[in-house]
Design an enzyme around this catalytic site. Structure first.
Site, PDB file in Angstrom:
ATOM      1  N   GLY A  46      -2.066 -94.184  59.928  1.00 38.83           N
ATOM      2  CA  GLY A  46      -2.048 -93.822  58.520  1.00 38.83           C
ATOM      3  C   GLY A  46      -1.118 -94.739  57.753  1.00 38.83           C
ATOM      4  N   GLN A  51       4.767 -96.921  50.939  1.00 38.52           N
ATOM      5  CA  GLN A  51       5.259 -97.747  52.059  1.00 38.52           C
ATOM      6  C   GLN A  51       5.015 -99.230  51.827  1.00 38.52           C
ATOM      7  OE1 GLN A  51       3.134 -95.117  55.059  1.00 38.52           O
ATOM      8  NE2 GLN A  51       4.890 -95.771  56.267  1.00 38.52           N
ATOM      9  N   CYS A  91       6.677 -93.277  62.417  1.00 39.37           N
ATOM     10  CA  CYS A  91       6.385 -93.752  61.065  1.00 39.37           C
ATOM     11  C   CYS A  91       6.602 -95.259  61.032  1.00 39.37           C
ATOM     12  CB  CYS A  91       7.314 -93.069  60.058  1.00 39.37           C
ATOM     13  SG  CYS A  91       7.017 -93.567  58.349  1.00 39.37           S
ATOM     14  N   LEU A  92       5.663 -95.961  60.415  1.00 34.99           N
ATOM     15  CA  LEU A  92       5.795 -97.418  60.311  1.00 34.99           C
ATOM     16  C   LEU A  92       7.026 -97.809  59.499  1.00 34.99           C
ATOM     17  CD1 LEU A  92       2.029 -98.286  59.704  1.00 34.99           C
ATOM     18  CD2 LEU A  92       3.346 -98.735  61.788  1.00 34.99           C
ATOM     19  N   HIS A 133       1.713 -85.921  56.848  1.00 34.62           N
ATOM     20  CA  HIS A 133       2.738 -86.976  56.908  1.00 34.62           C
ATOM     21  C   HIS A 133       2.554 -87.957  55.743  1.00 34.62           C
ATOM     22  CE1 HIS A 133       5.124 -90.062  59.393  1.00 34.62           C
ATOM     23  NE2 HIS A 133       4.541 -90.817  58.477  1.00 34.62           N
ATOM     24  N   GLU A 134       1.294 -88.343  55.489  1.00 36.09           N
ATOM     25  CA  GLU A 134       1.026 -89.299  54.407  1.00 36.09           C
ATOM     26  C   GLU A 134       1.262 -88.666  53.032  1.00 36.09           C
ATOM     27  OE1 GLU A 134       0.986 -92.095  55.437  1.00 36.09           O
ATOM     28  OE2 GLU A 134       0.289 -91.769  57.482  1.00 36.09           O
ATOM     29  N   HIS A 137       4.851 -88.722  52.072  1.00 34.39           N
ATOM     30  CA  HIS A 137       5.290 -90.025  51.557  1.00 34.39           C
ATOM     31  C   HIS A 137       5.089 -90.122  50.043  1.00 34.39           C
ATOM     32  CE1 HIS A 137       6.430 -92.553  54.978  1.00 34.39           C
ATOM     33  NE2 HIS A 137       5.324 -92.244  55.645  1.00 34.39           N
TER      34      HIS A 137
HETATM   35  O1  GNR Z   1       1.036 -94.700  62.843  1.00 34.62           O
HETATM   36  C1  GNR Z   1       1.523 -93.578  62.664  1.00 34.62           C
HETATM   37  N1  GNR Z   1       1.483 -92.677  63.674  1.00 34.62           N
HETATM   38  C2  GNR Z   1       1.786 -91.326  63.504  1.00 34.62           C
HETATM   39  C3  GNR Z   1       1.953 -90.575  64.669  1.00 34.62           C
HETATM   40  C4  GNR Z   1       2.240 -89.232  64.571  1.00 34.62           C
HETATM   41  C5  GNR Z   1       2.347 -88.643  63.326  1.00 34.62           C
HETATM   42  C6  GNR Z   1       2.204 -89.392  62.172  1.00 34.62           C
HETATM   43  C7  GNR Z   1       1.918 -90.729  62.263  1.00 34.62           C
HETATM   44  S1  GNR Z   1       1.692 -91.656  60.808  1.00 34.62           S
HETATM   45  C8  GNR Z   1       2.163 -93.247  61.374  1.00 34.62           C
HETATM   46  C9  GNR Z   1       1.925 -94.290  60.306  1.00 34.62           C
HETATM   47  C10 GNR Z   1       2.796 -94.000  59.109  1.00 34.62           C
HETATM   48  O2  GNR Z   1       3.970 -94.195  59.062  1.00 34.62           O
HETATM   49  N2  GNR Z   1       2.218 -93.452  58.066  1.00 34.62           N
HETATM   50  O3  GNR Z   1       2.945 -93.124  56.985  1.00 34.62           O
HETATM   51 NI    NI Z   2       4.943 -92.747  57.695  1.00 33.50          NI
END
Ligand code: GNR
Ligand code: NI
Length: 166
Positions: A46, A51, A91-92, A133-134, A137
């Site tokens: 995601g 980001q 999270c990236l 999660h997204e 953000h």
């Molecule tokens: O790549 C991602 N893997 C992930 C794994 C478990 C829960 C959420 C994520 S999202 C993350 C990419 C990211 O930072 N998206 O904002």
């Molecule tokens: Ni993230």
């Protein structure tokens, strides 16, 4: 298409509440395409506009193993949630950190798609986690905010040190 740079915690630009998209015009479509390229390249399941330093309520997602299920949500809204589940998240924008986070297990979401059409999606499992999660953000919220202050501070100090040496 171009690959975009990803901001890293504790960058204050990750803490802004993003603006809703007015019309899904060519500029928004270019952002979406660049976000997919950036997400697939990273690789991540995601990515959210903040980001990549874009102030817009746009997210891209693909939780499929073979990267064949791109999903784009614009101005997403949670309509309903159900249950509770704990999943290890990463999270990236917080590279190298993986921690358990508890969230609703299922979500029903309304959003515009890349063609500007309103759609409703029901999700569970990893897709439900990723959507939440997204969406966090877009409101300046990071998964580390669900951890203890001690853990978050440790992560912040490590990240600042790593960035000084980068
Ligand atoms: O790549 C991602 N893997 C992930 C794994 C478990 C829960 C959420 C994520 S999202 C993350 C990419 C990211 O930072 N998206 O904002
Ligand atoms: Ni993230």
């Amino acid at each position: 298409m171009s690959r975009l740079d990803i901001l890293h915690f504790p960058d204050s630009r990750l803490r802004r509440r993003c603006k809703p998209v007015g019309t899904v015009d060519d500029k928004v479509k270019r952002l979406i395409d660049d976000m997919f390229e950036t997400m697939y390249e990273a690789p991540g399941i995601g990515l959210s506009a903040p980001q990549v330093n874009a102030d817009a309520r746009v997210v891209t997602i693909d939780v499929s193993k073979d990267r064949s299920a791109p999903l784009c949500l614009i101005n997403p809204e949670i309509l309903a949630t159900d249950g509770e589940a704990e999943t290890e998240e990463g999270c990236l924008s917080v590279p190298g950190v993986f921690e358990l986070v508890k969230r609703p297990e299922r979500v029903r979401v309304r959003a515009l798609d890349r063609d500007g059409r309103s759609r409703e999606i029901e999700a569970e499992g990893l897709l439900a986690v990723c959507i939440q999660h997204e969406m966090d953000h877009l409101d300046g919220q990071l998964f580390v905010d669900y951890l203890s202050r001690l853990k978050r501070e440790r992560i912040r100090k490590k990240a600042e040190k790593a960035q000084r040496h980068a």
